[in-house]
Design a protein around this motif. Sequence first.
Motif, mmCIF file in Angstrom:
data_model
loop_
_atom_site.group_PDB
_atom_site.id
_atom_site.type_symbol
_atom_site.label_atom_id
_atom_site.label_comp_id
_atom_site.label_asym_id
_atom_site.label_seq_id
_atom_site.Cartn_x
_atom_site.Cartn_y
_atom_site.Cartn_z
ATOM 1 N N ALA A 1 0.840 -1.204 0.000
ATOM 2 C CA ALA A 1 0.000 0.000 0.000
ATOM 3 C C ALA A 1 0.874 1.251 0.000
ATOM 4 O O ALA A 1 1.023 1.942 1.017
ATOM 5 C CB ALA A 1 -0.939 -0.002 1.197
ATOM 6 N N LEU A 2 1.460 1.565 -1.148
ATOM 7 C CA LEU A 2 2.337 2.722 -1.257
ATOM 8 C C LEU A 2 1.606 4.013 -0.899
ATOM 9 O O LEU A 2 2.167 4.892 -0.236
ATOM 10 C CB LEU A 2 2.899 2.814 -2.681
ATOM 11 N N LYS A 3 0.365 4.157 -1.337
ATOM 12 C CA LYS A 3 -0.383 5.383 -1.055
ATOM 13 C C LYS A 3 -0.560 5.574 0.450
ATOM 14 O O LYS A 3 -0.487 6.705 0.952
ATOM 15 C CB LYS A 3 -1.737 5.345 -1.755
ATOM 16 N N ALA A 4 -0.789 4.498 1.165
ATOM 17 C CA ALA A 4 -0.929 4.592 2.620
ATOM 18 C C ALA A 4 0.401 4.960 3.268
ATOM 19 O O ALA A 4 0.448 5.757 4.213
ATOM 20 C CB ALA A 4 -1.449 3.271 3.185
ATOM 21 N N LEU A 5 1.496 4.369 2.762
ATOM 22 C CA LEU A 5 2.819 4.694 3.300
ATOM 23 C C LEU A 5 3.139 6.169 3.096
ATOM 24 O O LEU A 5 3.584 6.852 4.026
ATOM 25 C CB LEU A 5 3.876 3.817 2.625
ATOM 26 N N ASP A 6 2.926 6.676 1.886
ATOM 27 C CA ASP A 6 3.206 8.081 1.610
ATOM 28 C C ASP A 6 2.342 8.992 2.480
ATOM 29 O O ASP A 6 2.812 10.020 2.995
ATOM 30 C CB ASP A 6 2.968 8.390 0.136
ATOM 31 N N GLN A 7 1.095 8.622 2.654
ATOM 32 C CA GLN A 7 0.194 9.414 3.498
ATOM 33 C C GLN A 7 0.687 9.429 4.946
ATOM 34 O O GLN A 7 0.689 10.472 5.611
ATOM 35 C CB GLN A 7 -1.214 8.827 3.409
ATOM 36 N N LEU A 8 1.144 8.276 5.424
ATOM 37 C CA LEU A 8 1.622 8.169 6.804
ATOM 38 C C LEU A 8 2.874 9.018 7.020
ATOM 39 O O LEU A 8 2.987 9.726 8.033
ATOM 40 C CB LEU A 8 1.911 6.704 7.133
ATOM 41 N N ALA B 1 -3.282 -4.777 5.125
ATOM 42 C CA ALA B 1 -3.440 -5.714 4.001
ATOM 43 C C ALA B 1 -4.901 -6.006 3.711
ATOM 44 O O ALA B 1 -5.241 -6.433 2.599
ATOM 45 C CB ALA B 1 -2.713 -7.023 4.301
ATOM 46 N N PHE B 2 -5.759 -5.754 4.689
ATOM 47 C CA PHE B 2 -7.166 -6.120 4.580
ATOM 48 C C PHE B 2 -8.031 -4.850 4.584
ATOM 49 O O PHE B 2 -7.933 -4.044 3.690
ATOM 50 C CB PHE B 2 -7.525 -7.079 5.710
ATOM 51 N N TYR B 3 -8.851 -4.662 5.593
ATOM 52 C CA TYR B 3 -9.709 -3.473 5.642
ATOM 53 C C TYR B 3 -9.284 -2.514 6.755
ATOM 54 O O TYR B 3 -9.998 -1.558 7.063
ATOM 55 C CB TYR B 3 -11.175 -3.881 5.844
ATOM 56 N N GLY B 4 -8.105 -2.754 7.335
ATOM 57 C CA GLY B 4 -7.615 -1.878 8.393
ATOM 58 C C GLY B 4 -6.832 -0.696 7.846
ATOM 59 O O GLY B 4 -7.040 -0.265 6.713
ATOM 60 N N LYS B 5 -5.908 -0.180 8.656
ATOM 61 C CA LYS B 5 -5.121 1.003 8.312
ATOM 62 C C LYS B 5 -3.641 0.707 8.520
ATOM 63 O O LYS B 5 -3.275 -0.281 9.162
ATOM 64 C CB LYS B 5 -5.534 2.183 9.194
ATOM 65 N N LEU B 6 -2.807 1.573 7.975
ATOM 66 C CA LEU B 6 -1.372 1.511 8.250
ATOM 67 C C LEU B 6 -1.078 2.441 9.418
ATOM 68 O O LEU B 6 -1.522 3.592 9.421
ATOM 69 C CB LEU B 6 -0.575 1.923 7.015
ATOM 70 N N PRO C 1 -7.761 3.859 5.331
ATOM 71 C CA PRO C 1 -7.744 2.437 4.964
ATOM 72 C C PRO C 1 -7.298 2.272 3.509
ATOM 73 O O PRO C 1 -7.839 2.941 2.612
ATOM 74 C CB PRO C 1 -9.204 2.010 5.149
ATOM 75 N N PRO C 2 -6.317 1.435 3.223
ATOM 76 C CA PRO C 2 -5.885 1.240 1.840
ATOM 77 C C PRO C 2 -7.011 0.813 0.899
ATOM 78 O O PRO C 2 -6.953 1.113 -0.296
ATOM 79 C CB PRO C 2 -4.821 0.140 1.963
ATOM 80 N N GLN C 3 -8.024 0.157 1.422
ATOM 81 C CA GLN C 3 -9.117 -0.239 0.527
ATOM 82 C C GLN C 3 -9.852 0.974 -0.031
ATOM 83 O O GLN C 3 -10.478 0.894 -1.087
ATOM 84 C CB GLN C 3 -10.092 -1.172 1.242
ATOM 85 N N LYS C 4 -9.746 2.136 0.651
ATOM 86 C CA LYS C 4 -10.315 3.369 0.111
ATOM 87 C C LYS C 4 -9.334 4.053 -0.839
ATOM 88 O O LYS C 4 -9.742 4.759 -1.762
ATOM 89 C CB LYS C 4 -10.685 4.321 1.247
#
Length: 243
Positions: free
Chosen positions: A13-20, A210-215, A230-233
């Motif tokens: 989840a690159l987008k989640a990593l960058d956001q974090l 990896a699922f419906y949670g968050k980084l 959540p990466p699913q979003k």
Amino acid sequence: MARTFAIGDIHGALKALDQLILKIKPKPDDKLIFLGDYVDGWSESAQVISRLMELDDQYNCIFLKGNHDQWCESWLAGEPADPVWLFHGGRSTVASYEKLSAEEKHQHLVFYNRLRPFYIDERNRLFIHAGFASMHGPEHERHENSFLWDRTLWETARSMNKRLSRDSLLYPKRLQLFFEIYIGHTPTINYNMDKPMKAANLWNVDTGAAFYGKLSALDIDSKKVTQSDPPQKLYPNEKGRNP
């Protein structure tokens, strides 16, 4: 004052990593400790590794190895793709590497080869992807796969009587070895929690990206939690590792 962050399982989840990273705004003297499982799940696993390599050039980073990282490392080294790996997110990782050059893949393999099995800081805090089985600590572990797969350490901490004092003879010896322990590997969403969980002196920072949670990133001194969406979003047309 320099901060230290424990960062949970990313799973492509690159987008989640960058956001974090944007949210925690690390400074040059901060320490970022990544707890492993960088790949397998969302569609940008190879791109996550490239981003981690960039972060390593900018900040003080510690990278631990997860079980999914070991699978990918073996495949990049020329071994046949493990069918179990492919079923558990490996297919998306293989696809993410299709656009990389041979030289880029080699540089990634070098990165995988230097991932640490565990890290112990100056305050006797242990960082490890999954756990360890030896009563004498991870340095004495006979089965190194425990670093990648062991869930008994987390289950032991989670099932403890909260009133048990640390100096009790009944207090688990593995937990007594360290001031604090930080792990990933077992998603907290399995327990209907989308934030890092604490059990005894152990913190679980895998909040199910990896699922419906968050980084998640946990400041290990203040215990402040920072999370991505959540990466699913962030990847609305993908399933990640959801069924």
